[in-house]
Write an enzyme that holds these catalytic residues in place. Structure first.
Site, mmCIF file in Angstrom:
data_model
loop_
_atom_site.group_PDB
_atom_site.id
_atom_site.type_symbol
_atom_site.label_atom_id
_atom_site.label_comp_id
_atom_site.label_asym_id
_atom_site.label_seq_id
_atom_site.Cartn_x
_atom_site.Cartn_y
_atom_site.Cartn_z
ATOM 1 N N TYR A 151 0.838 -1.200 0.000
ATOM 2 C CA TYR A 151 0.000 0.000 0.000
ATOM 3 C C TYR A 151 0.873 1.251 0.000
ATOM 4 C CZ TYR A 151 -3.773 3.191 1.253
ATOM 5 O OH TYR A 151 -4.684 4.219 1.262
ATOM 6 N N ASP B 3 0.732 -6.159 8.233
ATOM 7 C CA ASP B 3 -0.556 -5.637 7.779
ATOM 8 C C ASP B 3 -1.395 -6.821 7.303
ATOM 9 O OD1 ASP B 3 -2.698 -4.551 6.355
ATOM 10 O OD2 ASP B 3 -1.531 -2.856 5.631
ATOM 11 N N LYS C 82 -12.194 -2.584 5.243
ATOM 12 C CA LYS C 82 -12.322 -3.491 4.115
ATOM 13 C C LYS C 82 -13.240 -4.678 4.452
ATOM 14 C CE LYS C 82 -9.229 -0.865 2.024
ATOM 15 N NZ LYS C 82 -8.787 0.055 3.094
#
Length: 367
Positions: free
Chosen positions: A103, A171, A196
């Site tokens: 990300y 993550d 999410k």
């Protein structure tokens, strides 16, 4: 937590309120900024809405149970969670490793805010993460990485970090704790965007940190208090309510993702399909060793940007959106955000639609 429970049972059990006769089965949100104070000032109590909230506590208890942690802390977003952790554990003079293929905003935060403080920031791909850990003080690993879906060997990375006294932060956004439990593989802390798949309705922002290290979690909680990166009580309640169906939703998303990957790999208009659940995927062996489910994301490449836009225009079911994990299947052309991928690179987030309908729709849209 009983390891024999299935994902839906784990989700429902974690999100459930206490079984107290006469009390609501579904806990209501507690929107509060101030509490009645006791004259006994030594008494532990809730005092102010930025420091504590009953809805937070129930959500955090559920997240800790799902992640296999002793505690969890909720935040206003996934970025609020990871940046709070980094501010606590990364000090000037340290070397920090962040994903070069993960990300992009994590890289931006590290280079724009931590590097000027004297932190050496190294951007490393998933394939090179273990080698880079040999000379790091803090390692942030994302697996599968977003958006390329390569996989980091967490067991090997954890061994290296422990042998050197380095801190490993993982993550876990894409696989969720229903697909992967990094703490059991050697991670010190888990960070994730609950925006999410865990929340799964594309209607709230939330993040969390989970760990079994009490001292680090106390420091992160102090950082949250002072910086104010809190989760609103209503958002906490929405996330808690969503957790109960997370197992059911994630099962369908993973099923749809594998079916879509199998269709896409054989389609003449599609190049370079990546999904850890495909037997021929380069990351499949490592993924099988550490993931219970392979997630709801599939990445693939079309000829160019125009081909991606045509796919969305011709589809009756797909939406164009940059987040993922929601009920609706979505497509994101990642090059528009500056990711180092081809113009026709697509990250597809599979929703909970009927599998046959999705496959027929995408097949027709690609024709």
């Amino acid at each position: 937590m009983n390891g024999q429970y299935g994902d839906s049972t784990r989700s429902v059990k974690a999100a459930a309120s206490q079984h107290v006769p006469g009390q609501p089965v579904a806990s209501p949100p507690v929107p509060v900024s101030a509490y009645h104070l006791s004259a006994d000032e030594s008494q532990p109590m809730d005092t102010y809405g930025r420091s504590s909230n009953p809805t937070w506590r129930q959500l955090e208890s559920a997240l800790a149970e799902l992640e296999g942690a002793t505690s969890a802390l909720s935040f206003g977003s996934g970025m609020a969670a990871i940046t709070s952790v980094l501010r606590v554990i990364v000090k000037p003079g340290m070397t920090l490793v962040v994903p070069a293929d993960g990300y992009y905003q994590v890289r931006l935060y590290a280079t724009e805010y931590l590097a000027p403080l004297g932190v050496t920031v190294r951007e490393v791909s998933a394939a090179d993460m273990c080698a880079a850990a040999e000379s790091a003080d803090v390692v942030v690993a994302e697996t599968p990485v977003n958006p390329t879906l390569d996989v980091v060997d967490l067991h090997a990375l954890g061994i290296i970090c422990r042998s050197r006294g380095a801190t490993l932060v993982v993550d876990n956004t894409a696989p969720t704790p229903l697909g992967q439990q990094p703490l059991s593989l050697g991670a010190d802390l888990v960070v994730a965007s609950a925006t999410k798949a865990l929340s799964g309705h594309s209607d709230l922002l939330a993040g969390y940190v989970a760990s079994c290290h009490a001292e680090v979690m106390a420091a992160v909680e102090r950082e949250r208090l002072l910086a104010g990166a809190i989760l609103g009580p209503f958002e906490a309640w929405l996330a808690l309510r969503s957790l109960g169906s997370a197992g059911l939703r994630f099962e369908r998303q993973c099923h749809n993702a594998l079916a879509m990957a199998l269709m896409l790999r054989d389609h003449p208009a599609v190049r370079a399909v990546r999904y850890p659940g495909l037997p021929e995927d380069p990351a499949h062996a490592v993924a099988c060793a550490q993931m219970r489910r392979f997630g709801g994301l599939v990445s693939f490449e079309l000829a160019d940007a125009a081909a991606v836009h045509r796919l969305v225009e011709r589809s009756a079911l797909v939406v164009s959106a940059t987040s993922f994990g929601g009920l609706h299947t979505s497509v994101d052309r990642r090059a528009r955000w500056g990711d180092p991928v081809a113009d026709g690179f697509v990250r597809m987030s599979l929703g909970i639609e009927d599998t046959d309908d999705l496959i027929a729709d995408i097949t027709a849209a690609l024709a």
